[in-house]
Design a protein around this motif. Structure first.
Motif, PDB file in Angstrom:
ATOM      1  N   LEU A 155       1.996  -7.453  35.812  1.00 32.37           N
ATOM      2  CA  LEU A 155       0.897  -8.386  35.536  1.00 32.37           C
ATOM      3  C   LEU A 155       1.162  -9.741  36.180  1.00 32.37           C
ATOM      4  O   LEU A 155       0.242 -10.383  36.696  1.00 32.37           O
ATOM      5  CB  LEU A 155       0.690  -8.529  34.026  1.00 32.37           C
ATOM      6  N   GLY A 156       2.424 -10.162  36.169  1.00 32.58           N
ATOM      7  CA  GLY A 156       2.779 -11.417  36.836  1.00 32.58           C
ATOM      8  C   GLY A 156       2.506 -11.364  38.328  1.00 32.58           C
ATOM      9  O   GLY A 156       2.015 -12.329  38.917  1.00 32.58           O
ATOM     10  N   GLU A 157       2.808 -10.238  38.961  1.00 33.13           N
ATOM     11  CA  GLU A 157       2.543 -10.094  40.397  1.00 33.13           C
ATOM     12  C   GLU A 157       1.050 -10.196  40.682  1.00 33.13           C
ATOM     13  O   GLU A 157       0.632 -10.858  41.628  1.00 33.13           O
ATOM     14  CB  GLU A 157       3.072  -8.766  40.937  1.00 33.13           C
ATOM     15  N   LEU A 158       0.245  -9.508  39.883  1.00 34.80           N
ATOM     16  CA  LEU A 158      -1.206  -9.572  40.092  1.00 34.80           C
ATOM     17  C   LEU A 158      -1.720 -11.004  39.935  1.00 34.80           C
ATOM     18  O   LEU A 158      -2.616 -11.431  40.664  1.00 34.80           O
ATOM     19  CB  LEU A 158      -1.941  -8.647  39.124  1.00 34.80           C
ATOM     20  N   PHE A 159      -1.141 -11.741  38.994  1.00 34.35           N
ATOM     21  CA  PHE A 159      -1.590 -13.118  38.798  1.00 34.35           C
ATOM     22  C   PHE A 159      -1.083 -14.040  39.911  1.00 34.35           C
ATOM     23  O   PHE A 159      -1.866 -14.680  40.603  1.00 34.35           O
ATOM     24  CB  PHE A 159      -1.153 -13.651  37.431  1.00 34.35           C
ATOM     25  N   TYR A 160       0.247 -14.107  40.092  1.00 37.66           N
ATOM     26  CA  TYR A 160       0.809 -15.079  41.035  1.00 37.66           C
ATOM     27  C   TYR A 160       0.584 -14.697  42.494  1.00 37.66           C
ATOM     28  O   TYR A 160       0.063 -15.482  43.273  1.00 37.66           O
ATOM     29  CB  TYR A 160       2.311 -15.281  40.786  1.00 37.66           C
ATOM     30  N   ARG A 161       1.013 -13.483  42.870  1.00 35.13           N
ATOM     31  CA  ARG A 161       0.886 -13.115  44.274  1.00 35.13           C
ATOM     32  C   ARG A 161      -0.449 -12.471  44.573  1.00 35.13           C
ATOM     33  O   ARG A 161      -0.784 -12.222  45.712  1.00 35.13           O
ATOM     34  CB  ARG A 161       2.057 -12.246  44.702  1.00 35.13           C
ATOM     35  N   GLY A 162      -1.236 -12.219  43.530  1.00 36.62           N
ATOM     36  CA  GLY A 162      -2.594 -11.737  43.717  1.00 36.62           C
ATOM     37  C   GLY A 162      -3.569 -12.900  43.691  1.00 36.62           C
ATOM     38  O   GLY A 162      -3.956 -13.428  44.726  1.00 36.62           O
ATOM     39  N   ALA A 163      -3.929 -13.332  42.502  1.00 36.81           N
ATOM     40  CA  ALA A 163      -4.970 -14.350  42.341  1.00 36.81           C
ATOM     41  C   ALA A 163      -4.567 -15.724  42.868  1.00 36.81           C
ATOM     42  O   ALA A 163      -5.309 -16.345  43.630  1.00 36.81           O
ATOM     43  CB  ALA A 163      -5.361 -14.450  40.866  1.00 36.81           C
ATOM     44  N   VAL A 164      -3.398 -16.239  42.471  1.00 33.91           N
ATOM     45  CA  VAL A 164      -2.992 -17.590  42.892  1.00 33.91           C
ATOM     46  C   VAL A 164      -2.762 -17.634  44.406  1.00 33.91           C
ATOM     47  O   VAL A 164      -3.259 -18.532  45.090  1.00 33.91           O
ATOM     48  CB  VAL A 164      -1.736 -18.062  42.120  1.00 33.91           C
ATOM     49  N   PHE A 165      -2.030 -16.662  44.929  1.00 35.25           N
ATOM     50  CA  PHE A 165      -1.765 -16.619  46.368  1.00 35.25           C
ATOM     51  C   PHE A 165      -3.083 -16.532  47.134  1.00 35.25           C
ATOM     52  O   PHE A 165      -3.302 -17.252  48.107  1.00 35.25           O
ATOM     53  CB  PHE A 165      -0.883 -15.408  46.707  1.00 35.25           C
ATOM     54  N   GLY A 166      -3.990 -15.646  46.680  1.00 32.55           N
ATOM     55  CA  GLY A 166      -5.283 -15.479  47.346  1.00 32.55           C
ATOM     56  C   GLY A 166      -6.107 -16.749  47.341  1.00 32.55           C
ATOM     57  O   GLY A 166      -6.742 -17.091  48.343  1.00 32.55           O
ATOM     58  N   ALA A 167      -6.091 -17.466  46.232  1.00 35.07           N
ATOM     59  CA  ALA A 167      -6.865 -18.710  46.152  1.00 35.07           C
ATOM     60  C   ALA A 167      -6.282 -19.792  47.057  1.00 35.07           C
ATOM     61  O   ALA A 167      -7.023 -20.526  47.718  1.00 35.07           O
ATOM     62  CB  ALA A 167      -6.914 -19.203  44.709  1.00 35.07           C
ATOM     63  N   LEU A 168      -4.958 -19.886  47.109  1.00 37.51           N
ATOM     64  CA  LEU A 168      -4.320 -20.929  47.919  1.00 37.51           C
ATOM     65  C   LEU A 168      -4.359 -20.632  49.415  1.00 37.51           C
ATOM     66  O   LEU A 168      -4.449 -21.548  50.228  1.00 37.51           O
ATOM     67  CB  LEU A 168      -2.866 -21.126  47.484  1.00 37.51           C
ATOM     68  N   GLU A 169      -4.297 -19.346  49.787  1.00 35.42           N
ATOM     69  CA  GLU A 169      -4.189 -19.022  51.208  1.00 35.42           C
ATOM     70  C   GLU A 169      -5.476 -19.299  51.992  1.00 35.42           C
ATOM     71  O   GLU A 169      -5.457 -19.320  53.212  1.00 35.42           O
ATOM     72  CB  GLU A 169      -3.727 -17.578  51.419  1.00 35.42           C
ATOM     73  N   ARG A 170      -6.572 -19.517  51.289  1.00 33.48           N
ATOM     74  CA  ARG A 170      -7.830 -19.794  51.985  1.00 33.48           C
ATOM     75  C   ARG A 170      -7.785 -21.077  52.797  1.00 33.48           C
ATOM     76  O   ARG A 170      -8.374 -21.152  53.865  1.00 33.48           O
ATOM     77  CB  ARG A 170      -8.982 -19.868  50.979  1.00 33.48           C
ATOM     78  N   ASP A 171      -7.099 -22.104  52.288  1.00 38.95           N
ATOM     79  CA  ASP A 171      -7.125 -23.386  53.005  1.00 38.95           C
ATOM     80  C   ASP A 171      -5.760 -24.060  53.138  1.00 38.95           C
ATOM     81  O   ASP A 171      -5.676 -25.227  53.472  1.00 38.95           O
ATOM     82  CB  ASP A 171      -8.115 -24.337  52.340  1.00 38.95           C
ATOM     83  N   LYS A 172      -4.676 -23.317  52.881  1.00 38.98           N
ATOM     84  CA  LYS A 172      -3.333 -23.876  53.002  1.00 38.98           C
ATOM     85  C   LYS A 172      -2.529 -23.044  53.990  1.00 38.98           C
ATOM     86  O   LYS A 172      -2.735 -21.838  54.117  1.00 38.98           O
ATOM     87  CB  LYS A 172      -2.611 -23.859  51.644  1.00 38.98           C
ATOM     88  N   PRO A 173      -1.559 -23.667  54.681  1.00 41.06           N
ATOM     89  CA  PRO A 173      -0.685 -22.889  55.576  1.00 41.06           C
ATOM     90  C   PRO A 173       0.147 -21.877  54.783  1.00 41.06           C
ATOM     91  O   PRO A 173       0.524 -22.132  53.637  1.00 41.06           O
ATOM     92  CB  PRO A 173       0.228 -23.944  56.207  1.00 41.06           C
ATOM     93  N   ARG A 174       0.442 -20.732  55.398  1.00 38.08           N
ATOM     94  CA  ARG A 174       1.155 -19.657  54.710  1.00 38.08           C
ATOM     95  C   ARG A 174       2.490 -20.134  54.139  1.00 38.08           C
ATOM     96  O   ARG A 174       2.847 -19.785  53.020  1.00 38.08           O
ATOM     97  CB  ARG A 174       1.400 -18.465  55.630  1.00 38.08           C
ATOM     98  N   GLY A 175       3.245 -20.919  54.881  1.00 35.47           N
ATOM     99  CA  GLY A 175       4.537 -21.398  54.382  1.00 35.47           C
ATOM    100  C   GLY A 175       4.402 -22.187  53.100  1.00 35.47           C
ATOM    101  O   GLY A 175       5.204 -22.045  52.171  1.00 35.47           O
TER     102      GLY A 175
END
Length: 193
Positions: free
Chosen positions: A76-96
């Protein structure tokens, strides 16, 4: 459609099966080397008695409950952090930047003894997510680690009894599987991954 949007928002994009298998091997291989690291920290800074009682696995019921938590909590943590949070941030932030922020947010060890191993695990999972564009490899990494951890817990395996050569073999397996993972996900000539 809602399901298509959910797949994009949570990073549930399709990836080649080989990436999932490599991440699964890396997750399983990380368990004992990171447990070894945690044990060295615990030697230096012993747990207090209250926390020892809280983490006790004396009964079958305690082992089953801890096993369920060990599997479903990280997934569940993976789905939240690397799923939802990562997806939301990667739209307008550099990958690093996204990898760093999600790694820091996702470190939630059960005790200070697991801080370094938790940070290492979170960093690897974030890099897998960033390189593949999907949360599936990070989920496989967690599942591999959970499967080995639950097996060890149910069999009452003591990490201190694992031979150094077996821990070294785990490290080699992790390094090789991660190296292959990043070779398979590196961008090809022409920009296609």
């Amino acid at each position: 459609h809602l399901s298509v949007r959910g797949n994009v928002e949570f990073g549930l994009r399709r990836v080649p099966a080989v990436l999932v298998v490599l991440a699964l091997v890396a997750g399983a291989g990380l368990v004992f080397p990171l447990a070894h690291l945690d044990a060295r920290v615990a030697e230096r800074f012993p747990l207090d008695e209250e926390l020892r009682e809280y983490l006790a696995t004396d009964t079958l019921r305690q082992r089953i409950l801890l096993s369920l938590f060990a599997v479903f909590g990280p997934l569940l943590g993976e789905l939240f952090y690397r799923g939802a949070v990562f997806g939301a941030l990667e739209r307008d932030k550099p990958r690093g930047t996204v990898v760093f922020v999600v790694t820091v947010l996702a470190v939630f060890p059960p005790s200070a003894h697991a801080l370094f191993s938790g940070l290492a695990f979170a960093a690897i999972a974030s890099h897998l997510r960033g390189a593949s564009g999907s949360v599936w490899p990070a989920l496989a990494l967690r599942f591999g680690a959970s499967a080995v951890g639950v097996g060890a817990l149910l069999m009452r395996h003591d990490d201190a009894t694992l031979p150094t050569s077996a821990t070294a073999a785990c490290v080699v397996a992790v390094v090789l599987s991660l190296a292959l993972f990043f070779v398979f996900t590196r961008p090809r000539a022409g920009g296609a991954p």
